[in-house]
Design an enzyme around this catalytic site. Sequence first.
Site, PDB file in Angstrom:
ATOM      1  N   LYS A  62      26.196 -41.468  26.245  1.00  0.00           N
ATOM      2  CA  LYS A  62      24.905 -42.081  26.553  1.00  0.00           C
ATOM      3  C   LYS A  62      25.125 -43.378  27.327  1.00  0.00           C
ATOM      4  CE  LYS A  62      22.656 -40.606  22.215  1.00  0.00           C
ATOM      5  NZ  LYS A  62      21.510 -39.834  22.756  1.00  0.00           N
ATOM      6  N   ARG A 120      21.635 -30.298  16.791  1.00  0.00           N
ATOM      7  CA  ARG A 120      21.287 -28.897  16.543  1.00  0.00           C
ATOM      8  C   ARG A 120      22.507 -28.082  16.107  1.00  0.00           C
ATOM      9  NH1 ARG A 120      19.066 -28.273  22.525  1.00  0.00           N
ATOM     10  NH2 ARG A 120      18.594 -30.439  21.978  1.00  0.00           N
TER      11      ARG A 120
END
Length: 449
Positions: free
Chosen positions: A228, A302
């Site tokens: 990020k 996920r």
Amino acid sequence: MTKPEATPIHFIAEGALDGAGLSGPQLAWAKANSFSGQRGRLLALPDSDSGIAGWLFGLGNTTSRSPFLAGQASANLPEGTYALAGEIEDPTLAAIAFRLGAYRFDRYRQAKPSPVLVLPEGADEDEVDRQVEAATLARDLISTPANDLGPDALEKAARDFARRNGMTVHVTVGDDLLSANFPMIHAVGRASAQAPRLIDLTWGDPSHPKVTLVGKGVTFDTGGLDIKPAAGMLMMKKDMGGAANILGLAHTIVSANLPVRLRVLLPVVENAIAGSAFRPGDILRSRAGLTVEIGNTDAEGRLILADALTLADEESPDLVVDMATLTGAARVALGPDLPAIYSSDDTVASQVVAAGATVEDPLWHMPLWSNYDSQLNSKIADLNNVGTGGYAGSVIAALFLRRFVKNAKAWLHMDIFAWVNEARPGRPVGATDQGIRAVYTMLRERYGK
């Protein structure tokens, strides 16, 4: 027991000032200060000794009125003991809101006393306590930075929680995840100095309906090798907000002694960067046996949820609920205040949305749009962990998770933000609870207590 002396807060709807029962001087003071019951406005009432005799608090008009506005009052009141007076539609919800609005996270600074509330007539004290305790548990965990709340500390918090609530605990840590067949939890967390783990808590009568809660516990998310930008990492201590809110929800269920067999599964990792980090293009085998191509290491939540959901699904529970700070796409679609929910059962979805509306815990039902399922296709694995089209990111993430839920009678996925950028009634800026009151209220109605 004698109640402590409390300063009254007069709740006044817009336009109802003259009928609020104020004394002549108080009424004159309010009008001189242009107070007419405007939504959220707080005005001190002076007494004859230059002190404060009470406060006026505006509820606004009938369309904007809500018991949760009490949380805006407490956020702006000085230290002291208070009592609610005037128009209070739901005293229990107003008391919850007042106490949540007075929440402070003071672990790293000198604590400032918060306003204290004498419960209004008709409020359910047990309900107020359990709801506030649940929200406080979630907020405190989310607020704690990753240097003090890595996987080790989150496990300790879960163990302490289990001990307080009479729950059984089983934790699978590090390479034991591989032998126990949780390969994706291991892969996501193996680069951290603190080992990945799966925390498994159980409580209740095994003969009761099985309700399983799953919470994403990424204690910090760098994004992995798909790192990020700096601005994107600033709030990533909150990436375990799903696990924190699931623990808060579990607290309400146990405290209320709901007639369910409760199971709580928390996959806990730090998505760190090291030579052992999983890579873009890697293919991971899941607990379900499906192979997953890694299109982006920043879609790690996920992956760990998939292994935990597979375990939850193996005993065919009555209901599985997962919470996760999963996608920025949900925030783009609905903003930070309105979590997206997805469900295999439209009745469950409508019930939890309706429940949330009654307790000021809003949710929005989004579609599991099967036409997008093909965007998860991979040319060399069973599926990719990200979509190919660049659109509907929250829907795509939910469709990914759906691949791992086959046997549960109903499944509810909640894509939450767990943070408040701008103060709301009962929600100061910072870490917040989302979905706890809504799901608890739905469960209480669903299971008849």
